[in-house]
Design an enzyme around this catalytic site. Structure first.
Site, PDB file in Angstrom:
ATOM      1  N   ILE A   4       0.797  -1.151  -0.043  1.00  9.03           N
ATOM      2  CA  ILE A   4       0.044  -0.007  -0.024  1.00  9.03           C
ATOM      3  C   ILE A   4       0.797   1.226  -0.069  1.00  9.03           C
ATOM      4  CG2 ILE A   4      -1.616   1.289   1.584  1.00  9.03           C
ATOM      5  CD1 ILE A   4      -2.932  -0.913  -0.028  1.00  9.03           C
ATOM      6  N   CYS A   5       1.902   1.125   0.700  1.00 11.38           N
ATOM      7  CA  CYS A   5       2.775   2.413   0.829  1.00 11.38           C
ATOM      8  C   CYS A   5       3.168   3.005  -0.111  1.00 11.38           C
ATOM      9  CB  CYS A   5       3.790   2.144   2.040  1.00 11.38           C
ATOM     10  SG  CYS A   5       5.049   3.152   1.913  1.00 11.38           S
ATOM     11  N   HIS A  13      22.263  28.109  11.605  1.00  8.62           N
ATOM     12  CA  HIS A  13      21.415  29.264  11.640  1.00  8.62           C
ATOM     13  C   HIS A  13      21.629  29.463  10.147  1.00  8.62           C
ATOM     14  CE1 HIS A  13      19.509  33.048  12.088  1.00  8.62           C
ATOM     15  NE2 HIS A  13      20.553  33.586  11.261  1.00  8.62           N
TER      16      HIS A  13
HETATM   17  C1  LIG Z   1      -3.661   7.001   1.454  1.00 11.74           C
HETATM   18  C2  LIG Z   1      -2.515   6.563   2.611  1.00 11.74           C
HETATM   19  C3  LIG Z   1      -1.502   7.133   3.090  1.00 11.74           C
HETATM   20  C4  LIG Z   1      -0.738   6.782   3.792  1.00 11.74           C
HETATM   21  N1  LIG Z   1       0.424   7.742   4.161  1.00 11.74           N
HETATM   22  C5  LIG Z   1       1.344   7.194   5.038  1.00 11.74           C
HETATM   23  C6  LIG Z   1       2.395   7.833   5.279  1.00 11.74           C
HETATM   24  O1  LIG Z   1       2.530   9.215   4.788  1.00 11.74           O
HETATM   25  N2  LIG Z   1       3.309   7.348   6.307  1.00 11.74           N
HETATM   26  C7  LIG Z   1       3.086   6.166   6.676  1.00 11.74           C
HETATM   27  O2  LIG Z   1       4.115   5.868   7.430  1.00 11.74           O
HETATM   28  N3  LIG Z   1       1.953   5.303   6.432  1.00 11.74           N
HETATM   29  C8  LIG Z   1       1.343   5.908   5.557  1.00 11.74           C
HETATM   30  N4  LIG Z   1       0.093   5.060   5.158  1.00 11.74           N
HETATM   31  C9  LIG Z   1       0.138   3.749   6.234  1.00 11.74           C
HETATM   32  C10 LIG Z   1       1.053   2.560   5.309  1.00 11.74           C
HETATM   33  O3  LIG Z   1       0.873   2.634   3.857  1.00 11.74           O
HETATM   34  C11 LIG Z   1       1.027   1.339   6.074  1.00 11.74           C
HETATM   35  O4  LIG Z   1       1.250   1.699   7.168  1.00 11.74           O
HETATM   36  C12 LIG Z   1       2.072   0.487   5.258  1.00 11.74           C
HETATM   37  O5  LIG Z   1       1.953   0.284   4.058  1.00 11.74           O
HETATM   38  C13 LIG Z   1       1.924  -0.923   6.012  1.00 11.74           C
HETATM   39  O6  LIG Z   1       2.880  -1.867   5.577  1.00 11.74           O
HETATM   40  P1  LIG Z   1       2.738  -3.423   5.504  1.00 11.74           P
HETATM   41  O7  LIG Z   1       3.920  -3.817   4.872  1.00 11.74           O
HETATM   42  O8  LIG Z   1       2.448  -3.745   6.776  1.00 11.74           O
HETATM   43  O9  LIG Z   1       1.608  -3.581   4.564  1.00 11.74           O
HETATM   44  P2  LIG Z   1       0.986  -3.199   3.218  1.00 11.74           P
HETATM   45  O10 LIG Z   1       1.801  -2.034   2.779  1.00 11.74           O
HETATM   46  O11 LIG Z   1      -0.325  -3.008   3.278  1.00 11.74           O
HETATM   47  O12 LIG Z   1       1.410  -4.385   2.093  1.00 11.74           O
HETATM   48  C14 LIG Z   1       0.901  -5.720   2.338  1.00 11.74           C
HETATM   49  C15 LIG Z   1       1.128  -6.462   0.946  1.00 11.74           C
HETATM   50  O13 LIG Z   1       0.578  -7.792   1.449  1.00 11.74           O
HETATM   51  C16 LIG Z   1       0.054  -8.308  -0.001  1.00 11.74           C
HETATM   52  N5  LIG Z   1      -0.699  -9.317   0.370  1.00 11.74           N
HETATM   53  C17 LIG Z   1      -1.735  -9.310   1.305  1.00 11.74           C
HETATM   54  N6  LIG Z   1      -2.337 -10.786   1.365  1.00 11.74           N
HETATM   55  C18 LIG Z   1      -1.502 -11.126   0.724  1.00 11.74           C
HETATM   56  C19 LIG Z   1      -1.531 -12.806   0.387  1.00 11.74           C
HETATM   57  N7  LIG Z   1      -2.409 -13.607   0.994  1.00 11.74           N
HETATM   58  N8  LIG Z   1      -0.712 -13.388  -0.532  1.00 11.74           N
HETATM   59  C20 LIG Z   1       0.566 -12.503  -0.901  1.00 11.74           C
HETATM   60  N9  LIG Z   1       0.408 -11.217  -0.692  1.00 11.74           N
HETATM   61  C21 LIG Z   1      -0.429 -10.684   0.194  1.00 11.74           C
HETATM   62  C22 LIG Z   1      -0.619  -7.011  -0.441  1.00 11.74           C
HETATM   63  O14 LIG Z   1      -0.793  -6.971  -1.797  1.00 11.74           O
HETATM   64  C23 LIG Z   1       0.270  -5.891  -0.231  1.00 11.74           C
HETATM   65  O15 LIG Z   1       1.187  -5.707  -1.258  1.00 11.74           O
HETATM   66  C24 LIG Z   1      -0.742   5.406   4.414  1.00 11.74           C
HETATM   67  C25 LIG Z   1      -1.543   4.535   4.160  1.00 11.74           C
HETATM   68  C26 LIG Z   1      -2.763   5.160   2.935  1.00 11.74           C
HETATM   69  C27 LIG Z   1      -3.853   4.240   2.675  1.00 11.74           C
END
Ligand SMILES: Cc1cc2nc3c(=O)[nH]c(=O)nc-3n(C[C@H](O)[C@H](O)[C@H](O)COP(=O)(O)OP(=O)(O)OC[C@H]3O[C@@H](n4cnc5c(N)ncnc54)[C@H](O)[C@@H]3O)c2cc1C
Length: 464
Positions: free
Chosen positions: A42-43, A443
């Site tokens: 998502i990030c 500064h």
């Molecule tokens: C609009 C928006 C803006 C954001 N802005 C910020 C920001 O500015 N700063 C910040 O720190 N955070 C921000 N975030 C939050 C940040 O995106 C998340 O905290 C972060 O992406 C979490 O990382 P993760 O690796 O846990 O999961 P994710 O990034 O969600 O990645 C999980 C991955 O797992 C994959 N997946 C899921 N199930 C399966 C499966 N069964 N088999 C194979 N693959 C699978 C998915 O396709 C996905 O690619 C934002 C979120 C959104 C929605």
């Protein structure tokens, strides 16, 4: 076909998963990383990065509108929303591609497909070409989260959007309702409002950006209102009546329901963990609402199974996910690892003005029984802020009056999302107020205000 065996299998290639995979590989582990959609999660694809690309366009647009303030002229200032979105998608694609290279360079086996646990240490992956069976002693769940849907307020991709649609809008909103004033809601509100949408934000709690220090929320509220946003606090959207070209929202404030008409609604009411269809129930993994329950080392209670990042709960931030990824890879390698402490993780919101914070708010510190010393410094007292034409902002620091420990830092104003890390390092190194006061800040910089805020807490402020 026989199962492929690895030391570590990571499910999900977001900032939690891909970082865990790379760190594992750096440590000499044989690592597989499985991703069902886009590398970078998502990030990179639908969160942190594309929103910041959109917000940068809004920031430049806003500066162009203020050209005269800088002795410049800019006529016929405008934008092409499709081009703005195209740039944002391009940035996301570039970075997602970069993750592919990094995984390859580190010799991580990347498998594109949907993974499911089929037993302890066993993963089955559905790919375009069939099913692959994998085994490993250690499995890291990093499947992230998705937008939360409230009954009646569900996104439909037409007039009611969740973040994915808001990032590639089918039309430019004229009259926009944003439900929820957390970081995601406020960033979209800021973007569309700056580009001219008449924007209303509804927040159920008593203030905008409700996790921030009350004074910072109040400051931000004033700035947003000055920019023309309408913000309804202690209010709730009860119902949305949708038609082809508009949505009528029933908004309750103080027991009274008012109907308001919008052409677009963005629902930003939180996220839920991707815990479904992973085979977690069969393994006895504990789930609390939509998040996997873990201990401080991200262990699920099932031997060799870890959960990191958004699927493991708050704070839902990319840097928290990545840090947990590193910690878990090091644990798997048998190294001594330190748990990730939520109170050391900064939160940043890239609205205009920006907001950033780490640690305890003044209210929380008092609630926890601390006697506090509070320092504040306004942007108007800083030379660089005036030179930049950014005189609105505030830096607030909260100290334990007894020990001099920096309990929390809270900022609103230009570039605060870059500056907060200074305080994060201070807290990590357990610096005292004395260390901070003795530190020399260059500064002219905005960071001098970080110094002045500390000096103010101890009645030594210079430029105020
Ligand atoms: C609009 C928006 C803006 C954001 N802005 C910020 C920001 O500015 N700063 C910040 O720190 N955070 C921000 N975030 C939050 C940040 O995106 C998340 O905290 C972060 O992406 C979490 O990382 P993760 O690796 O846990 O999961 P994710 O990034 O969600 O990645 C999980 C991955 O797992 C994959 N997946 C899921 N199930 C399966 C499966 N069964 N088999 C194979 N693959 C699978 C998915 O396709 C996905 O690619 C934002 C979120 C959104 C929605």
């Amino acid at each position: 076909m026989a199962a492929q065996t690895f030391d570590m299998i990571v499910i999900g290639a977001g900032p939690g998963g891909y970082v865990a995979a790379i760190r594992g590989a750096q440590l000499g582990l044989k690592v597989a990383c499985v991703e069902r959609e886009h590398l970078g999660g998502i990030c990179l694809n639908w969160g942190c990065i594309p929103t910041k690309a959109l917000l940068r366009s809004a920031e430049v647009f806003h500066l162009m509108e203020r050209a005269k303030d800088f002795g410049l002229s800019a006529e016929k200032i405008g934008y092409d929303i499709d081009a703005v979105v195209k740039r944002s998608r391009g940035v996301a694609a570039q970075l997602s591609g970069g993750i592919g290279h990094l995984l390859k360079k580190n010799k991580v086996t990347t498998i594109m497909g949907e993974a499911r646990l089929t037993g302890k240490g066993k993963v089955s992956v559905k790919t375009d070409k069939g099913t692959e069976e994998l085994t490993a002693k250690n499995i890291v769940l990093a499947t992230g989260a998705r937008a939360r849907e409230l009954p009646g307020l569900e996104a439909d991709g037409k007039r009611v959007w969740a973040y994915k649609t808001a990032l590639q809008p089918p039309h430019m909103p004229k009259k926009l309702l944003v439900i929820g004033s957390g970081a995601i809601g406020i960033e979209f509100a800021s973007f569309y409002n700056t580009l001219g949408a008449e924007t209303t934000v509804v927040e159920v709690l008593d203030r905008v950006l409700p996790v921030e220090d009350a004074e910072i929320s109040a400051f931000a509220m004033k700035a947003f209102t000055k920019q023309g946003m309408k913000i309804l606090e202690k209010s709730m959207v009860k119902q949305l009546d949708r038609s082809a070209d508009k949505v009528v929202a029933h908004i309750e404030t103080g027991g009274k329901v008012e109907k308001m008409e919008f052409d677009t609604v963005i629902s930003a009411v939180g996220i839920v963990g991707n815990v479904e269809n992973l085979g977690l129930e069969e393994l006895g993994v504990k789930i609390d609402r939509t998040h996997v329950v873990t201990d401080e080392f991200c262990r699920t209670g099932v031997e060799g199974l870890y959960a990191i990042g958004d699927i493991a709960g708050a704070p839902w931030l990319a840097h928290k996910a990545s840090h947990e990824g590193v910690m878990v890879a090091e644990l798997i390698k048998g190294m001594h690892a330190h748990p990730v402490k939520p109170e050391t993780i900064a939160g940043c919101t890239y609205c205009h003005p920006q907001v950033a914070s780490v640690g305890l708010t003044e209210a929380k510190a008092k609630e926890q029984g601390y006697e506090v010393k509070v320092g504040k410094f306004p942007f108007i007292g800083n030379g660089k802020a005036i030179a930049l034409g950014e005189p609105e902002g505030l830096i607030k620091t909260v100290f334990d009056a007894k020990t001099g420990e920096l309990l929390g830092a809270h900022m609103v104003g230009a570039e605060v999302t870059e500056m907060i890390q200074g305080y994060v390092i201070g807290r990590k190194l357990e610096t005292t107020e004395q260390d901070l006061m003795e530190t020399v800040f260059p500064h002219p910089t905005l960071s001098e205000m970080m110094h002045e805020s500390v000096l103010d807490a101890f009645d030594r402020v210079i430029h105020m």
